[in-house]
Design an enzyme around this catalytic site. Sequence first.
Site, short mmCIF file in Angstrom:
data_model
loop_
_atom_site.label_atom_id
_atom_site.label_comp_id
_atom_site.label_asym_id
_atom_site.label_seq_id
_atom_site.Cartn_x
_atom_site.Cartn_y
_atom_site.Cartn_z
N HIS A 35 0.85 -1.20 0.00
CA HIS A 35 0.00 0.00 0.00
C HIS A 35 0.88 1.25 0.00
CE1 HIS A 35 -3.55 2.47 1.40
NE2 HIS A 35 -2.56 3.21 1.89
N GLU A 36 1.88 1.26 0.88
CA GLU A 36 2.75 2.45 0.96
C GLU A 36 3.56 2.64 -0.32
OE1 GLU A 36 2.07 4.50 3.10
OE2 GLU A 36 0.87 3.17 4.34
N HIS A 85 1.59 4.18 -3.04
CA HIS A 85 1.49 5.64 -3.03
C HIS A 85 2.61 6.26 -3.86
CE1 HIS A 85 -1.88 6.42 -0.46
NE2 HIS A 85 -1.39 5.77 0.58
N TYR A 104 -4.31 14.67 -2.60
CA TYR A 104 -4.70 13.91 -1.41
C TYR A 104 -5.83 14.61 -0.66
CZ TYR A 104 -3.45 10.21 1.92
OH TYR A 104 -3.42 9.07 2.71
N GLU A 124 -6.03 6.63 -2.21
CA GLU A 124 -6.02 5.59 -1.18
C GLU A 124 -6.47 4.24 -1.75
OE1 GLU A 124 -5.17 4.90 1.97
OE2 GLU A 124 -3.97 6.69 1.76
N ASP A 131 -9.58 13.79 7.98
CA ASP A 131 -8.92 12.82 7.10
C ASP A 131 -8.92 13.33 5.65
OD1 ASP A 131 -7.64 10.42 6.33
OD2 ASP A 131 -9.54 9.37 6.05
#
Lengths: 356, 99
Positions: free
Chosen positions: A164-165, A168, A179, A188, A265
């Site tokens: 996932h990271e 990005h 974002y 995301e 968020d």
Amino acid sequence: MTINRISCVTPPFILTRLLDSENGEIRQAALATLVTTANLRGERTVRGLIAGALAAPADGRRSVYDCKGSTFLPFATLVRSEDDGPVADPSANRAFDGFGSIRQFFRDVFQRNSIDDRGMRLQGYVHRGHRYNNAFWDGQEMVFGDGDGLVFSDFTGSLDVIAHELGHGVTEHTAGLEYHRQSGALNESLSDVVGSMVKQWALQQTADQADWLIGAEVFTPTIDADALRSMRAPGTAFDNKLFGKDPQPDHMDRFVELPDTDEGDWGGVHINSGIPNKAFYLVATGIGGNSWEAPGRIWYESLKASTSTTQFQDFADTTYQKAGQLYGTGSNQQQAVKEAWAEVGIPVTTTPSLAG
Amino acid sequence: MRVSLATHGGLAAPIIRRLPPRVLDTDQLPGDAARELRRLVAAAAADPGAAGPAPHARDAMTYTITVDDSSDSTTLTSSDTGMSPAFGALLTWIERHLG
């Protein structure tokens, strides 16, 4: 006879090693010193080393650093590099091995050379902070916490979180999705898609066999939660007294409006990602087989065709057009894309504006 | 002195945002620990670093540390990718003493 000796504070063998430094300024300084020294001495071997250092692509070489509880990355110590064997620290090994799997996934499946498709180095930092409940991408590298040991455990324990990271980074080097709000939720979601595909590819699971969970390993055994998120059923990953019910929607009718602040968020980027997550799950199971094949190719080509401000509708339309370009107009793949987006409340339009 | 730590964002943002701020009361700390905390707060207040995350950071957390001391109240905010070493030292100290 007169002998002219060149005095050098830093021995050449150290300068040569510094060419591999992760710090660009150090590499540049070492290179400049070696060039000057080699020119003065006319030394062929050193010039050869310099040429090799300049020519060799990084090919996603891995480096893992130990923060030893610090929040300040420059204090971290290099613990494992590309050519090193396993070290004593399991977190460092998990990050290192995870990077290797993800690098191979992108190379084999999408013919992509690392994060930037130009062999960008893969740098990870483990044991960041004290009881740190997170993992993040800082724009250049991936950082992992150990968790507080109460709710969360070591974030390197989850391959899909590592992917996932790194995902990005791929998004940043392609669409560069902002974002905030829908583009941020799409950002995301694309990282969750990468995380899920990498996990399924590593386990050689078909879409029907996979659990479609993100971060199933990050909770301690005492916490009643399946995972951080469920792509199959957004909104069902957890429901407990400590932090309540999973707030992810699975349909545009339940899109969650939140302020574009850190407390909100950034407009709910980790919440509304449930909608495109569900769409990818539906496409993968609708087409059948492996998610990283036709579904992954459609999503990857659509990511590359997107821009920083792409919204859910734009992305849905682009995937529909890409499915037609890749597999034929009216193909099963294109039909699966159309039905998936309709099921999450984003029916595709017939005049996509992004795909070329 | 009363110190509260609120955390936002991160990979698990929907969970983190539901957890209440954590509070530390220096009355329950030994004198030398309270003095150390005052020193760390002063250093972080002088140089907290950037308030928000770096533009290309993803899944970064932000932190709000509120210090209530008699009649004074100080609020410090920074993020994973923006905090100064002084803010990081204060955050780490608070985390260690929150247990």
